[in-house]
Scaffold this motif. Structure first.
Motif, PDB file in Angstrom:
ATOM      1  N   THR B 435       0.855  -1.183   0.000  1.00 33.85           N
ATOM      2  CA  THR B 435       0.000   0.000   0.000  1.00 33.85           C
ATOM      3  C   THR B 435       0.892   1.233   0.000  1.00 33.85           C
ATOM      4  O   THR B 435       2.126   1.131   0.016  1.00 33.85           O
ATOM      5  CB  THR B 435      -0.883   0.063   1.249  1.00 33.85           C
ATOM      6  OG1 THR B 435      -0.031   0.263   2.370  1.00 33.85           O
ATOM      7  CG2 THR B 435      -1.677  -1.213   1.434  1.00 33.85           C
ATOM      8  N   TYR B 436       0.255   2.403   0.033  1.00 37.08           N
ATOM      9  CA  TYR B 436       1.027   3.638   0.080  1.00 37.08           C
ATOM     10  C   TYR B 436       1.761   3.812   1.395  1.00 37.08           C
ATOM     11  O   TYR B 436       2.614   4.680   1.521  1.00 37.08           O
ATOM     12  CB  TYR B 436       0.155   4.853  -0.259  1.00 37.08           C
ATOM     13  CG  TYR B 436       0.411   5.201  -1.695  1.00 37.08           C
ATOM     14  CD1 TYR B 436       1.379   6.129  -2.022  1.00 37.08           C
ATOM     15  CD2 TYR B 436      -0.231   4.519  -2.716  1.00 37.08           C
ATOM     16  CE1 TYR B 436       1.704   6.387  -3.328  1.00 37.08           C
ATOM     17  CE2 TYR B 436       0.078   4.772  -4.022  1.00 37.08           C
ATOM     18  CZ  TYR B 436       1.048   5.713  -4.329  1.00 37.08           C
ATOM     19  OH  TYR B 436       1.378   5.944  -5.610  1.00 37.08           O
ATOM     20  N   VAL B 439       5.204   3.093   0.599  1.00 36.26           N
ATOM     21  CA  VAL B 439       5.757   4.192  -0.196  1.00 36.26           C
ATOM     22  C   VAL B 439       6.146   5.346   0.720  1.00 36.26           C
ATOM     23  O   VAL B 439       7.213   5.956   0.572  1.00 36.26           O
ATOM     24  CB  VAL B 439       4.748   4.642  -1.267  1.00 36.26           C
ATOM     25  CG1 VAL B 439       5.323   5.751  -2.112  1.00 36.26           C
ATOM     26  CG2 VAL B 439       4.344   3.471  -2.148  1.00 36.26           C
ATOM     27  N   MET B 493       0.716   9.897   2.734  1.00 36.15           N
ATOM     28  CA  MET B 493       0.730   8.537   2.167  1.00 36.15           C
ATOM     29  C   MET B 493       0.529   7.487   3.254  1.00 36.15           C
ATOM     30  O   MET B 493      -0.030   6.420   2.995  1.00 36.15           O
ATOM     31  CB  MET B 493       2.051   8.288   1.453  1.00 36.15           C
ATOM     32  CG  MET B 493       2.168   9.059   0.155  1.00 36.15           C
ATOM     33  SD  MET B 493       3.678   8.664  -0.692  1.00 36.15           S
ATOM     34  CE  MET B 493       3.545   9.798  -2.075  1.00 36.15           C
ATOM     35  N   GLY B 497      -2.433   4.934   2.841  1.00 34.94           N
ATOM     36  CA  GLY B 497      -1.939   3.546   2.877  1.00 34.94           C
ATOM     37  C   GLY B 497      -2.728   2.728   3.880  1.00 34.94           C
ATOM     38  O   GLY B 497      -3.150   1.604   3.600  1.00 34.94           O
ATOM     39  N   ARG B 503      -0.180   0.568  -3.850  1.00 29.55           N
ATOM     40  CA  ARG B 503       0.837   1.254  -4.637  1.00 29.55           C
ATOM     41  C   ARG B 503       0.853   0.639  -6.026  1.00 29.55           C
ATOM     42  O   ARG B 503       0.183  -0.356  -6.297  1.00 29.55           O
ATOM     43  CB  ARG B 503       2.194   1.123  -3.975  1.00 29.55           C
ATOM     44  CG  ARG B 503       2.720  -0.286  -3.952  1.00 29.55           C
ATOM     45  CD  ARG B 503       4.124  -0.317  -3.435  1.00 29.55           C
ATOM     46  NE  ARG B 503       4.631  -1.680  -3.498  1.00 29.55           N
ATOM     47  CZ  ARG B 503       5.921  -1.972  -3.458  1.00 29.55           C
ATOM     48  NH1 ARG B 503       6.804  -1.026  -3.365  1.00 29.55           N
ATOM     49  NH2 ARG B 503       6.319  -3.219  -3.509  1.00 29.55           N
ATOM     50  N   ARG B 504       1.617   1.244  -6.921  1.00 27.01           N
ATOM     51  CA  ARG B 504       1.801   0.740  -8.272  1.00 27.01           C
ATOM     52  C   ARG B 504       0.459   0.539  -8.974  1.00 27.01           C
ATOM     53  O   ARG B 504       0.233  -0.484  -9.636  1.00 27.01           O
ATOM     54  CB  ARG B 504       2.578  -0.574  -8.264  1.00 27.01           C
ATOM     55  CG  ARG B 504       3.997  -0.376  -7.777  1.00 27.01           C
ATOM     56  CD  ARG B 504       4.788  -1.649  -7.828  1.00 27.01           C
ATOM     57  NE  ARG B 504       6.192  -1.370  -7.540  1.00 27.01           N
ATOM     58  CZ  ARG B 504       7.125  -2.290  -7.491  1.00 27.01           C
ATOM     59  NH1 ARG B 504       6.832  -3.532  -7.716  1.00 27.01           N
ATOM     60  NH2 ARG B 504       8.371  -1.953  -7.254  1.00 27.01           N
TER      61      ARG B 504
END
Lengths: 247, 619
Positions: B435-436, B439, B493, B497, B503-504
């Motif tokens: 998840t974020y 990140v 984030m 998240g 993510r991605r």
């Protein structure tokens, strides 16, 4: 650049006044060579570790004397009840393993001999015997080249000349793509071969230098350092031979 | 006995090692300075020039990686809105109304990560500062192997060209992330980016890896062999210690990545089966025999890349320790524990790689051991943080722009470190994996940590590199804006998240729960902050470039620091570094020694007798 200062005089005398330097009693070249060998050990650890993991993870039905690698039918017990199944090709088993252990054992012996001759070369120059250094270096180059020649011959017969049974390869030739075993074999022995080739090249440079009489009893660290590398390459081969061919 | 030039490549083998009482210093001869500009500035063997080469190429790639990040943020805030400016660069997007094709988003984050990690952070920390600082700080004339050092830089351009080329080959840039997991990465048919660009990516990293290996062998040898008289190991500045341990990490971890890269390359070009499953076909591509293990790549990759995250932070920790001690005018709190903490982090770094793979299908029992070893890293990290705080506590802090960046390194590293513990716990990781949150974590460590350390270090050592000072008010303005926009970008984030924002993913609005104004509003706020963050760097770029040519001339020791590069040579140092190899009497942290006239005691100056005893013992 604002350094108008003249090139300073030799500061070596400074050491008499201040505390002594802290360096260990070895040369920088040797430290760097050992570090380089450490990185090489980690590189081959990556390859050998991969081999071990892949072999351990290979299913019990990956190889067979009747079917190509990884192409064994699910209902093999019905289709071919007499088929032998392996998780990995066994040594000396012509159905699945195309490698000639006898030839490579001889080749291993040659490489070990080359380590001995390298030791003799270093011992000769440590006694100041330039002629013997040249002679033993020549012998080492010869052994190293012979090893490479045998490896090229082995590759050629594996990849192009012989036709192997189905259990070795679906195509009949043993090339890197035909099975996981082939991939591992060619990658590991290929990188080792490249290291031997590099070593032979360096040994030839040493030989040419020694013919010109460059090395003396007190001035021969290149011989020692390249000798270290050569012994390392030999040691790696003993491990690879055991892991890839014998086990 | 065998101290010849031939094998050492150079005559810098330690002249004093063989006997202090007869100064046979012929080994310490100083080469004449190269006059040809080609060898003076381009193919230079001078560690300072090589360091600055790494600095400039790293900063240029920082711009590239940053622009890629801006494009990522644009897409996340306003999915599928035409991207500004791109019409000019992407004629092929015209038919689509200059919308970003979905696979382009994957190319963006893949290349952003690869460029930032392999061409910005690692080359800046180890290449630029490692090269520039190690010989100056230990009192050596150059690296142990100056030519090898030159080659270590000149292995980078092929890597950069291969990476840039990856954008231009058919199919476009690689799309399998900077981690390049099979099976996405090793089949030609899995994505457009895997068609050809992945091969160039692998080649690029192989070159960059060889460059790093040559560098690290050189650093270790230099630090072992070429320390000035009196420079005992425990008198070295923390920067040198950190770079030393980083080089060891690199020398032992990187070859494993090299072997993995080689195997993936062979999988792609020679048809080997290391990472492809048995009887595997992708998108009607050719069938392969297979039999390999895709998961094996993850083990090999993280065996390097987890130590690599310490490679990306430890040099920053070392430099920040020096900067904080200097501007606190106090001895570094707990010098030896700091060294052991770095060594501890590095050692533990080798046995924690599996925490990247908790959700990969790895055996949970194995995951538990990785969880335990990962959490142990909190101990040495906490030692470091408390020691930085202890150094500042009660000091006479000088809030220069370098110090501000260094302090924010400590603060941001705490946040990044704490969020790391979340991920290390397997049950929590199940929720926040991919998840974020992750990140946010990586950017708090790599931007909040490493990049702030790089800013601090550039400002701190700029006078030594270029002989001029950077502008302080501009530096502070840059710091303030960067700090605000950095937190505005990355702190949120954590929140999205936790909310489950993966993510991605090119378009979060495909999920109902991410479509609301909450998530998308935060995404837009983060994007605006990111643009602010990008624009703030223009201040730094201006300050950097302007100061190189027109900054005020720097004195030899503008910060009143103690270590050799300040007290034993000019700014900038001559090509031979030191007129006389200095003699070192103590560690570089003797600030505010009672009874001394100045508040600093250079390493080249003996401590007064009674103090010398107590202070040295304590150090």
């Amino acid at each position: 650049m604002a350094h108008a200062a003249a090139i300073p005089v030799n500061p070596g005398t400074l050491a008499t006044s201040g505390p002594k330097v802290q360096g260990p009693p070895v040369t920088a070249g040797k430290v760097a060579m050992w570090l380089f060998l450490a990185t090489e050990i980690m590189f081959f650890t990556g390859l050998i570790g991969t081999y071990i993991v892949l072999r351990a993870g290979s299913p019990a039905t990956a190889y067979s004397d009747k079917f190509s690698p990884n192409q064994i039918p699910k209902d093999v017990a019905v289709v071919a009840p007499d088929a032998k199944l392996y998780n990995w090709p066994l040594p000396y088993d012509a159905h699945t393993n195309p490698l000639s252990i006898d030839l490579t054992a001889f080749n291993t012996f040659i490489l070990i001999c080359s380590s001995v001759s390298m030791v003799r070369a270093l011992a000769a120059i440590q006694k100041g015997d330039k002629k013997k250094l040249t002679a033993w270096l020549f012998v080492t180059v010869l052994f190293g080249s012979f090893f490479l020649g045998v490896q090229v011959y082995e590759y050629r017969s594996l990849m192009f000349e012989h036709i192997y049974p189905k259990g070795v390869s679906a195509t009949g030739h043993f090339t890197p793509d035909v099975s996981l075993f082939a991939s591992c074999f060619f990658t590991m022995t290929g990188f080792h071969g490249a290291h031997v080739a590099g070593g032979v090249f360096m040994l030839i440079c040493l030989l040419l230098q020694s013919l010109r009489g460059t090395y003396t009893q007190t001035h021969h660290s290149s011989v020692e350092l390249i000798g270290l590398y050569w012994h390392f390459v030999d040691l790696v081969w003993i491990i690879l031979f055991t892991v890839v061919y014998l086990i | 006995m065998s101290n010849e030039h031939a094998a050492n490549g150079h005559g810098h083998a330690d002249p004093h090692a063989h006997g202090a009482d007869h100064g046979h210093g012929h080994d310490d001869h100083i080469h004449p300075a190269p006059t040809n500009p080609l060898f003076k500035y381009v193919f230079s063997t001078d560690h300072k020039v090589i360091g600055i080469q790494f600095l400039f190429s790293g900063l240029i790639f920082f711009v590239v990686g940053g622009l890629l990040a801006m494009a990522i943020r644009w897409q996340l805030a306003w999915p599928w809105k035409p991207m500004p400016f791109m019409a000019r660069f992407m004629p092929s997007w015209a038919e689509n109304g200059y919308l970003m094709p979905p696979e382009w988003y994957n190319k963006l984050f893949t290349m952003h990560g690869s460029v930032m990690i392999f061409f910005v952070i690692i080359p800046l920390l180890t290449g630029a500062f490692g090269n520039f600082l190690i010989p100056l700080m230990i009192g050596a004339r150059d690296m142990a192997f100056p030519k090898l050092n030159m080659f270590s830089y000149w292995f980078m351009p092929p890597a950069m060209i291969a990476m840039a080329n990856a954008f231009m080959v058919p199919g476009g840039a690689p799309e399998s992330g900077w981690t390049s997991y099979p099976t996405l990465s090793n089949s030609f048919t899995s994505t457009p980016g895997s068609y050809e660009a992945q091969t160039w990516w692998l080649i690029s990293l192989l070159f960059a890896g060889v460059s790093s290996l040559m560098g690290s062998i050189n650093y270790i040898t230099t630090i072992i062999m070429l320390r000035a008289p009196g420079m005992k190991l425990f008198r070295m500045p923390m920067t040198v210690w950190a770079l030393f341990i980083t080089a060891i990490l690199q020398a032992f971890a990187l070859p494993v990545l090299t072997s993995a890269l080689v195997m993936q390359l062979l999988d792609r070009v020679a048809g080997t089966n290391f990472f492809s499953p048995a009887g595997w076909v992708v998108a009607n591509g050719p069938a392969v025999v297979g039999g390999g293990l895709p998961l094996l790549w993850q083990h090999l990759f993280w065996f390097y890349s987890h130590p690599a995250v310490y490679i990306m932070i430890l040099p920053g920790m070392g430099m920040v320790s020096d900067i904080i001690a200097t501007f606190s005018r106090k001895p570094l709190f707990g010098y030896k524990p700091m060294v052991f903490a770095i060594a501890g982090i590095a050692g533990l770094g080798f046995i924690v790689w599996g925490h990247h793979m908790f959700q990969s299908g790895m055996n949970p029992a194995l995951g538990a051991t990785f969880m335990l070893s990962t959490m142990m890293i909190a101990l040495p990290s906490a030692i470091k943080v408390f020691n930085w705080l202890g150094t500042m506590w009660g000091g006479r802090l000088q809030f220069t722009s370098s110090m501000l960046n260094a302090i924010s390194f400590v603060a941001m590293f705490i946040i990044g470190g704490l969020s790391g513990i979340f991920m290390a716990a397997t049950p929590v990781d199940m929720h926040i994996h991919d998840t974020y949150f992750i990140v946010a974590h990586i950017h708090y460590v790599l931007f909040g940590g490493s990049t702030f350390a790089i800013f601090a270090a550039i400002i701190f050592w700029f006078p030594k590199m270029f002989g001029r000072m950077m502008n302080e008010p501009l530096g502070k303005l840059h710091f303030l804006l960067t700090f605000i926009f950095f937190n505005g970008t990355f702190f949120l984030m954590h929140i999205i998240g936790m909310h489950g924002h993966p993510r991605r993913i090119a378009d979060p609005t495909v999920y109902e729960y991410l479509r609301g104004t909450g998530t998308m509003g935060l995404n837009q706020f983060m994007t605006l902050s990111a643009f602010g963050l990008g624009l703030s760097q223009l201040i730094f770029a201006f300050n950097f470039l302007y100061s190189i040519f027109a900054g005020p001339k720097a004195p030899a020791n503008p910060w009143h620091a103690n270590s050799l590069e300040w007290v034993a040579t000019d700014s900038p140092p001559p090509y031979f570094n030191f007129e006389k190899i200095p003699t070192v009497y103590h560690a570089p942290y003797e600030y505010s020694v009672p009874g001394m006239e100045n508040d600093y005691v250079p390493q080249t100056q003996p401590l007064p007798e009674p103090t010398a005893h107590t202070v040295v013992e304590k150090a």
